[in-house]
Enzyme design. Structure first.
Site, mmCIF file in Angstrom:
data_model
loop_
_atom_site.group_PDB
_atom_site.id
_atom_site.type_symbol
_atom_site.label_atom_id
_atom_site.label_comp_id
_atom_site.label_asym_id
_atom_site.label_seq_id
_atom_site.Cartn_x
_atom_site.Cartn_y
_atom_site.Cartn_z
ATOM 1 N N ASN A 194 0.831 -1.205 0.000
ATOM 2 C CA ASN A 194 0.000 0.000 0.000
ATOM 3 C C ASN A 194 0.862 1.250 0.000
ATOM 4 O OD1 ASN A 194 -0.493 1.974 2.475
ATOM 5 N ND2 ASN A 194 0.191 0.008 3.332
ATOM 6 N N PHE A 198 -1.109 8.479 4.266
ATOM 7 C CA PHE A 198 -1.815 9.193 5.340
ATOM 8 C C PHE A 198 -3.063 9.912 4.830
ATOM 9 C CE2 PHE A 198 2.011 9.884 8.458
ATOM 10 C CZ PHE A 198 1.982 8.543 8.760
ATOM 11 N N SER A 281 6.114 5.405 8.515
ATOM 12 C CA SER A 281 5.450 5.086 7.254
ATOM 13 C C SER A 281 6.388 5.394 6.095
ATOM 14 C CB SER A 281 4.167 5.899 7.100
ATOM 15 O OG SER A 281 3.646 5.745 5.792
ATOM 16 N N ASN A 283 5.422 6.002 3.112
ATOM 17 C CA ASN A 283 4.643 6.656 2.059
ATOM 18 C C ASN A 283 4.524 8.172 2.204
ATOM 19 O OD1 ASN A 283 4.036 4.092 0.858
ATOM 20 N ND2 ASN A 283 2.528 3.767 2.473
ATOM 21 N N THR A 284 5.172 8.736 3.216
ATOM 22 C CA THR A 284 5.254 10.188 3.377
ATOM 23 C C THR A 284 6.717 10.583 3.266
ATOM 24 O OG1 THR A 284 3.303 10.304 4.811
ATOM 25 C CG2 THR A 284 4.863 12.130 4.939
ATOM 26 N N LYS A 323 6.179 4.315 16.885
ATOM 27 C CA LYS A 323 6.137 3.214 15.921
ATOM 28 C C LYS A 323 7.311 3.341 14.973
ATOM 29 C CE LYS A 323 2.983 0.664 12.903
ATOM 30 N NZ LYS A 323 1.576 0.497 12.505
ATOM 31 N N ASN A 352 6.327 -1.123 11.420
ATOM 32 C CA ASN A 352 5.499 -0.698 10.300
ATOM 33 C C ASN A 352 5.794 -1.585 9.093
ATOM 34 O OD1 ASN A 352 3.856 1.006 8.608
ATOM 35 N ND2 ASN A 352 4.344 2.722 9.950
#
Length: 464
Positions: A194, A198, A281, A283-284, A323, A352
């Site tokens: 994925n 966010f 994460s 993805n940021t 995290k 994560n």
């Protein structure tokens, strides 16, 4: 009652009123405003399956289960019927595989938010009960952040039998996240990639939602006090029967990450049994750089100060966790452990998703998609990271083991590796509600077979 629920479900499905949770009905953010994205968003209604055949099939199957369940309920006791309902979800869950992954995700959240999921009425095995941070968990199995991003379905998800549910990640300002498609199944490998980025309705919307839920629970508890003992009423946390965690994120365009996390604390901490600083994460852009020793220390100190300056009752402030990613060097882990111990961080979530593509995922063409990998292939990497962090923190900090858990045996391995609590997500997406009681029962058997009297005794057992 069941007739009204069935008719309402039919109306919602036939008129397509299921509201998506992951995508906001607002214009695309400036950095994603492209001709292609705007044209695609205007050509189709977001979050709704386009195939009428699939929709009718899904509706018919669900209605059939409701009718059959109603007939069956009149002949059995509550516990037996509860078990039947969870087993029956195995018939419905494969239908979600026919849908686009993000649409399936949105439908699942909507179903839980509306109470169209089974509710666990059977008590958890006593061997699974434990207390962490002064909070009582009926079992150590939780749902990881990312499923209920906007805290829409907390009550329904806790009702499934999770010991705790983590909502979020929640960003201060609403943002849509990355362009679609942004979630990809690797079903044969039991994995998902994925790159949501966010997507969030923002802390104001989430705070209003959690505030309304909190108020309703308080009223329910007050009204039930007269007919229930104090021990029966006082169970779990602010979410009622289970523990609620809130995962805090930063906006993509924000230049001050600490300020974003502080804003999340000020707005959402009163509704949370614990808070999570998400710096992991993939993805940021730039987020994982915040795991560096200096950056992490600065953020944690500011967030702790913001939390501690607020007024708290007898229960005190919510614990603060961090995290982290599984893709860290030995030096990175040592730095994080040093910061966690020095600043007395209440807990760490490990881990994560991963940007790596371990076998057998590497052989799948979908592996070329950018984003974070979750599911079974992540289990060895995340568990090894968990072991290292348990050693580095000398077992002084509660750890939540997350990544690739799909069975009670997997959860047991996480606990033996140093986890006090365990989270899952991808396995739940594939297995549905029926997986939860199965995992708890298998975990209880694993503990009993090795002679442990409770979860505490098994934490870090691999190092003794």
């Amino acid at each position: 009652m069941s007739t009204r629920v069935t008719l309402k479900f039919m109306r919602d499905c036939l008129h397509r009123k299921l509201k998506p949770s992951g995508a906001l009905r607002v214009g695309a953010p400036r950095h994603y405003s492209t001709p292609s994205s705007s044209s695609s968003s205007s050509s189709a209604a977001p979050g709704v399956p386009q195939s009428s055949k699939k929709g009718r099939f899904f509706t018919a199957a669900t209605i059939g289960l409701v009718i059959a369940g109603g007939a069956y309920a009149s002949t059995v006791d509550e516990a037996t019927f509860c078990g039947w309902l969870f087993s029956a979800t195995k018939l419905v869950n494969p239908l979600f595989a026919l849908l686009d992954p993000e649409v399936a995700h949105q439908l699942a959240v909507s179903a839980a938010a509306r109470g169209w999921v089974p509710k666990e009425k059977r008590p958890d095995p006593s061997i699974l009960g434990l207390e962490v941070w002064g909070r009582r968990f009926s079992n150590p199995i939780g749902l990881a952040a990312g499923f209920d991003k906007n805290a829409e379905a907390v009550e329904g998800l806790l009702g499934l039998g999770f010991g705790f549910v983590e909502a979020g990640s929640v960003t201060p300002i609403p943002q849509e996240g990355n362009p679609k498609p942004r979630i990809f199944r690797l079903r044969q490998e039991g994995a998902i990639i994925n790159r949501y980025g966010f997507n969030s309705e923002g802390i104001v919307v989430v705070a209003k939602r959690l505030g309304a839920q909190h108020g309703k629970r308080k009223l329910d508890e007050t009204s039930s006090t007269s007919s229930a003992s104090n021990e029966e009423v006082k169970h779990g946390g602010k979410a009622g029967p289970g523990i609620l965690g809130v995962n805090l994120g930063k906006n993509k365009t924000s230049e001050d990450a600490a300020a974003d996390y502080v804003q999340g604390v000020h707005t959402l901490s009163q509704y949370a049994d614990y808070l999570v600083i998400n710096v992991s994460s993939p993805n940021t852009p730039g987020l994982r750089q915040l795991q560096g020793r200096k950056q992490l220390k600065d953020i944690v100190k500011k967030v702790q100060a913001a939390r501690d300056e607020m007024q708290w009752g007898d229960e005190g402030p919510p614990p603060l966790l961090v995290k982290i990613a599984p893709d860290l060097s030995k030096q990175d882990l040592e730095d994080i452990a040093a910061v966690a111990l020095a600043l007395r961080v209440d807990g760490l979530i490990i881990s994560n998703t991963t940007i790596s593509r371990p076998d057998p995922v590497s052989k799948n063409p979908v592996a070329e998609e950018p984003g974070g990998l979750s599911g079974k292939p992540l289990f060895p990497l995340s568990t090894n990271t968990l072991k290292e962090m348990y050693v580095l923190t000398k077992g002084k900090i509660p750890l939540i083991g997350c990544g690739g858990v799909s069975s009670g045996e997997d959860a047991y391995k996480k606990i033996r590796a140093g986890a006090t609590l365990v989270q899952l997500y991808t396995a739940f997406a594939y297995g549905g509600p029926a997986l939860i009681p199965e995992i708890k029962a298998e975990l209880a058997r694993c503990l009993e077979s090795d002679g442990f009297k409770n979860v505490y005794e098994a934490v870090g057992a691999d190092f003794r």
